[in-house]
Design a protein around this motif. Sequence first.
Motif, PDB file in Angstrom:
ATOM      1  N   VAL A  18       8.511   6.174   0.483  1.00 45.77           N
ATOM      2  CA  VAL A  18       8.502   5.508  -0.823  1.00 45.77           C
ATOM      3  C   VAL A  18       9.214   6.427  -1.806  1.00 45.77           C
ATOM      4  CG1 VAL A  18       7.037   4.570  -2.670  1.00 45.77           C
ATOM      5  CG2 VAL A  18       6.310   4.406  -0.271  1.00 45.77           C
ATOM      6  N   GLN A  20      14.464   9.128  -7.554  1.00 48.24           N
ATOM      7  CA  GLN A  20      15.191   8.860  -6.299  1.00 48.24           C
ATOM      8  C   GLN A  20      15.641   7.391  -6.280  1.00 48.24           C
ATOM      9  OE1 GLN A  20      12.153  10.042  -3.490  1.00 48.24           O
ATOM     10  NE2 GLN A  20      13.175  11.997  -3.076  1.00 48.24           N
ATOM     11  N   GLY A  47      14.802  20.471  -1.022  1.00 53.84           N
ATOM     12  CA  GLY A  47      13.604  19.685  -0.741  1.00 53.84           C
ATOM     13  C   GLY A  47      13.261  18.644  -1.785  1.00 53.84           C
ATOM     14  N   THR A  48      14.206  18.344  -2.680  1.00 53.50           N
ATOM     15  CA  THR A  48      13.902  17.325  -3.700  1.00 53.50           C
ATOM     16  C   THR A  48      14.330  15.934  -3.229  1.00 53.50           C
ATOM     17  OG1 THR A  48      15.975  17.887  -4.770  1.00 53.50           O
ATOM     18  CG2 THR A  48      13.972  18.850  -5.707  1.00 53.50           C
ATOM     19  N   GLY A  49      14.930  15.865  -2.047  1.00 55.74           N
ATOM     20  CA  GLY A  49      15.226  14.552  -1.472  1.00 55.74           C
ATOM     21  C   GLY A  49      16.672  14.099  -1.624  1.00 55.74           C
ATOM     22  N   LYS A  50      17.592  15.033  -1.777  1.00 58.34           N
ATOM     23  CA  LYS A  50      19.001  14.615  -1.919  1.00 58.34           C
ATOM     24  C   LYS A  50      19.461  13.881  -0.659  1.00 58.34           C
ATOM     25  CE  LYS A  50      20.437  18.839  -2.758  1.00 58.34           C
ATOM     26  NZ  LYS A  50      19.126  19.517  -2.750  1.00 58.34           N
ATOM     27  N   THR A  51      19.125  14.458   0.500  1.00 51.76           N
ATOM     28  CA  THR A  51      19.558  13.835   1.756  1.00 51.76           C
ATOM     29  C   THR A  51      18.854  12.495   1.939  1.00 51.76           C
ATOM     30  OG1 THR A  51      19.685  16.067   2.600  1.00 51.76           O
ATOM     31  CG2 THR A  51      19.867  14.310   4.216  1.00 51.76           C
ATOM     32  N   THR A  52      17.570  12.458   1.586  1.00 52.74           N
ATOM     33  CA  THR A  52      16.820  11.203   1.700  1.00 52.74           C
ATOM     34  C   THR A  52      17.492  10.118   0.849  1.00 52.74           C
ATOM     35  OG1 THR A  52      14.848  12.549   1.917  1.00 52.74           O
ATOM     36  CG2 THR A  52      14.508  10.218   1.399  1.00 52.74           C
ATOM     37  N   TYR A  88       9.546  17.823  -2.284  1.00 52.59           N
ATOM     38  CA  TYR A  88       8.788  17.188  -1.190  1.00 52.59           C
ATOM     39  C   TYR A  88       8.530  18.127  -0.031  1.00 52.59           C
ATOM     40  CZ  TYR A  88       8.953  12.884  -3.673  1.00 52.59           C
ATOM     41  OH  TYR A  88       8.753  11.945  -4.625  1.00 52.59           O
ATOM     42  N   ARG A  89       9.466  19.061   0.168  1.00 48.25           N
ATOM     43  CA  ARG A  89       9.237  19.930   1.316  1.00 48.25           C
ATOM     44  C   ARG A  89       8.000  20.807   1.089  1.00 48.25           C
ATOM     45  NH1 ARG A  89      14.014  22.658   2.721  1.00 48.25           N
ATOM     46  NH2 ARG A  89      14.960  20.627   2.975  1.00 48.25           N
ATOM     47  N   GLU A 132       5.178  20.060   3.075  1.00 50.19           N
ATOM     48  CA  GLU A 132       5.096  20.625   4.424  1.00 50.19           C
ATOM     49  C   GLU A 132       4.738  22.117   4.339  1.00 50.19           C
ATOM     50  OE1 GLU A 132       9.008  19.942   5.889  1.00 50.19           O
ATOM     51  OE2 GLU A 132       8.916  17.826   5.354  1.00 50.19           O
ATOM     52  N   ARG A 148      16.118  27.800   6.721  1.00 51.74           N
ATOM     53  CA  ARG A 148      15.396  26.566   7.058  1.00 51.74           C
ATOM     54  C   ARG A 148      13.925  26.868   7.363  1.00 51.74           C
ATOM     55  NH1 ARG A 148      15.572  21.531   5.876  1.00 51.74           N
ATOM     56  NH2 ARG A 148      17.712  21.062   5.386  1.00 51.74           N
TER      57      ARG A 148
HETATM   58  N1  ATP Z   1       9.867  10.235  -1.808  1.00 47.56           N
HETATM   59  C1  ATP Z   1       9.509  10.981  -0.776  1.00 47.56           C
HETATM   60  N2  ATP Z   1       8.291  10.864  -0.235  1.00 47.56           N
HETATM   61  C2  ATP Z   1       7.921  11.629   0.808  1.00 47.56           C
HETATM   62  N3  ATP Z   1       8.693  12.523   1.408  1.00 47.56           N
HETATM   63  C3  ATP Z   1       9.935  12.687   0.922  1.00 47.56           C
HETATM   64  C4  ATP Z   1      10.410  11.937  -0.191  1.00 47.56           C
HETATM   65  N4  ATP Z   1      11.658  12.341  -0.452  1.00 47.56           N
HETATM   66  C5  ATP Z   1      11.973  13.291   0.447  1.00 47.56           C
HETATM   67  N5  ATP Z   1      10.936  13.502   1.274  1.00 47.56           N
HETATM   68  C6  ATP Z   1      10.864  14.452   2.401  1.00 47.56           C
HETATM   69  O1  ATP Z   1      11.096  15.749   1.885  1.00 47.56           O
HETATM   70  C7  ATP Z   1      11.815  16.541   2.797  1.00 47.56           C
HETATM   71  C8  ATP Z   1      13.054  17.089   2.091  1.00 47.56           C
HETATM   72  O2  ATP Z   1      13.922  16.025   1.728  1.00 47.56           O
HETATM   73  P1  ATP Z   1      15.497  16.134   1.830  1.00 47.56           P
HETATM   74  O3  ATP Z   1      15.904  16.808   3.074  1.00 47.56           O
HETATM   75  O4  ATP Z   1      16.060  14.779   1.568  1.00 47.56           O
HETATM   76  O5  ATP Z   1      15.771  17.071   0.583  1.00 47.56           O
HETATM   77  P2  ATP Z   1      17.094  17.798   0.171  1.00 47.56           P
HETATM   78  O6  ATP Z   1      17.138  17.831  -1.310  1.00 47.56           O
HETATM   79  O7  ATP Z   1      18.259  17.198   0.860  1.00 47.56           O
HETATM   80  O8  ATP Z   1      16.819  19.244   0.705  1.00 47.56           O
HETATM   81  P3  ATP Z   1      17.882  20.390   1.053  1.00 47.56           P
HETATM   82  O9  ATP Z   1      18.765  20.543  -0.122  1.00 47.56           O
HETATM   83  O10 ATP Z   1      17.008  21.551   1.272  1.00 47.56           O
HETATM   84  O11 ATP Z   1      18.572  19.930   2.281  1.00 47.56           O
HETATM   85  C9  ATP Z   1      12.159  15.644   3.971  1.00 47.56           C
HETATM   86  O12 ATP Z   1      11.233  15.867   4.988  1.00 47.56           O
HETATM   87  C10 ATP Z   1      11.982  14.237   3.399  1.00 47.56           C
HETATM   88  O13 ATP Z   1      11.606  13.303   4.389  1.00 47.56           O
END
Ligand code: ATP
Length: 785
Positions: free
Chosen positions: A352, A357, A377-382, A522-523, A526, A742
């Motif tokens: 969600v 996002q 870990g803020t969800g850019k890739t997501t 989000y990370r 974890e 990582r």
């Molecule tokens: N809205 C959300 N709800 C739950 N989990 C999320 C959400 N958005 C992202 N995540 C989870 O958080 C983790 C980090 O997200 P993501 O890889 O997209 O971030 P990122 O900004 O690309 O990180 P990086 O720059 O370190 O690669 C992933 O496991 C992803 O599934």
Amino acid sequence: MISGIIQKIMYRSTRDGYSVIEVASPEGDYTLVGYFDIIREGCLIEAECKNEVHPVYGEQFFVHSHIIKEPDSPAGIKAYLASGAIKGIGEVLADRIVKKFKEDTFRIIEEEPERLSEIKGISENIALSISAQFSSEKDIRQAMIFLHKHGVGTKTAVKIYNFYKNEIYDIISQNPYKIAEDIKGVSFKTVDAIAVSSGIASDSTYRIKSAVEYILSKALQSGHTYLPVETLLKNIYELTDLDCISAESHFAGMQMENRIVIKNLNGCSCVYLSRIYHMESNMALMLHDINSAGSFRADIKAKETGKETETDTDKTEETKAKKITGKKAGSGEVDLKTEKEISDIESETGIVLDRLQRQAVYGAYCHRLLVITGGPGTGKTTVINSIIKLFEKKGLEFLLAAPTGRAAKRMSEACDHEAKTIHRLLEINVAGADKTDNDDVYEDMYFEKNENEPLEADAVIIDEVSMVDIYLMYALLKAVTPGTRLILVGDVNQLPSVGPGNILKDIINSQCFHTIRLNNIYRQLEKSDIVTNAHKIINSAYIELKRKSRDFLFIERHGSEAVISAMITLITKKLPDYVAADMLQIQVLTPMRRGELGSVRLNSLLQRYLNPPSYDKNEKKTVDCIFREGDKIIQVKNNYRLEWRIYSKDGRIVEKGSGVYNGDIGTISRIDEFSEVLCVEFDDKKTVDYNFDMLDEIEHAYALTIHKSQGSEYPAVIIPVFNAAALLMTRNILYTGVTRARKCVVMVGENKYFYEMAANNSEIKRCSGLEIMLRQYCMLRENTD
Ligand SMILES: Nc1ncnc2c1ncn2[C@@H]1O[C@H](COP(=O)(O)OP(=O)(O)OP(=O)(O)O)[C@@H](O)[C@H]1O
């Protein structure tokens, strides 16, 4: 000084003239090493050298300057003729010629070449060809002596002679500064020394203009696209001793000649090299054009096919909406269909999206230019993944790219779609480019994709934009037609690009474009301290280093040797099992290149532990290091021509192409002394053969500077933390280093320096005008609308 006859050329690099030669002199035999222009066995050499003891090769002499003279004894003349200096003459003919003409041989070749045909095996035609070759080689030798007299070193002298040939004498007597304009890599300082020795006045116009261009080019290498007038004048004074008034009086002329542009940026007079100014201002214009475009591409497509697909209709409606309201669909009104599609994507992925996002995914569809930034870990890739899914639902074609090979590979894996390097996306071509139409970064290369042949896509998504410099951004923007969406993703807190400009920061700070700053971590969910602490570093929050952590560790050590010893234990014993990775995947990252804990020294130490000498491993010694089979290496410059192959398991070539990029990492798989080839297998399975004269393109990669590691990630990262120049021990550098890990980051050193680094917010300010130009165009457009 050593003077004697060149007995044997043991090694010679065809690229830069680096050679190892044996010289016989009345005092004894010597091994000389250094850079030589034309050397031939049999010639006389007079060399100024320094005695040094090489760890492998023993005593040798490094040559600083030298003069080559024609041989004067029959034995020397014979050796010279048989050395390959003149095509068509080998041992046998050389022997016959010298037997007949003895010490008079060279005079005969020059003045009475027809007499050579008196010798068996030499026709009149061959005689004339021998004479022509001999005088051309003599011309080169004389030019070299002339340039050496003016204080020019061998490498540069060869470059200069190859460019001008016999015109060099006129150039030097009239305007030696032209050399710095014409030949890349010849600096102002070199030509200034030539000018002084040839009597050119110190306040000559040529000198000042050349100094201005030199200083602005140097500024580019430090990341600045321009210099404020005061800074430029100060630099001119330091370089030439000339006062500001006489220097500034040449600026108008240089503007008329289109060599520089002076632009007022927020009340400050800024001096640009013309081509850089045009790049920066055109970039501002192109970004606005892309941002404010309607769906031209969709319209054209609909016209071409004669029918409107469901998606085309959507887009046409969007254009209509824009025409009527001046806004794009979705930019004010809620587009319920798209909202629903995004909700469907959330159900499909089980993630969600948070408010920002969701805005980013929605914005990628309804805006023409969108910037998405956020820390780790803020969800850019997501978000990128959700955008891809949305585009697929809408039938939009999209392209993915990133600035480096490693970043593109990561994007491909994370998005499950092919992502290319931006160079490959733009189809870089290395043959037959028109040099005049190119900025000199890409020399004689050009991009097939450009304003005439734009990228065919509804959207282009670029990741790791913080690494993109003005040259690459300019090339990219030229290939994006207004109507194609451009989505720029990156972490604005990473270090800026190695090349000039401050693209991502300028675009964001201009506030001219829709920008989403993702800020939920989000990370963290974890339990990643890497991510949490990276955000703390950027937000100046305190980090307790003594606190137990699984992935963010600090080992207190005092003194560089203790730091190194701890790092070696980590790499060889502790970390491989802990992060389930191979020793070579554990990356040491250091703030600097030089010094006790700089990458150069660390590499030679780590090589000893991680890939020690072994009887079954071939080696190749270079000026700087020893390469060994099994070594981890990094490519240190973009080489668009270098060919690669990918092999199948049974040894067949399954793919081939060209282009190896700065930052690509691989392992030396084979060194072949006989064919003079060193073979590297890169992480993406590409195999590349380097001829021995290309080895300055690779370096060991056991330790890298943090700057070089941008855009890459490693399972575990080790960072030495020590006392060094404040300029390099900054928060930004610490943040970039930490976020490359990582699974685990381990810092080794004194914790007080960690806190100093985290508190040092003094980023080196880059002079770049994009932000202001973007705002100026924005105001201009608002006023004319
Ligand atoms: N809205 C959300 N709800 C739950 N989990 C999320 C959400 N958005 C992202 N995540 C989870 O958080 C983790 C980090 O997200 P993501 O890889 O997209 O971030 P990122 O900004 O690309 O990180 P990086 O720059 O370190 O690669 C992933 O496991 C992803 O599934």
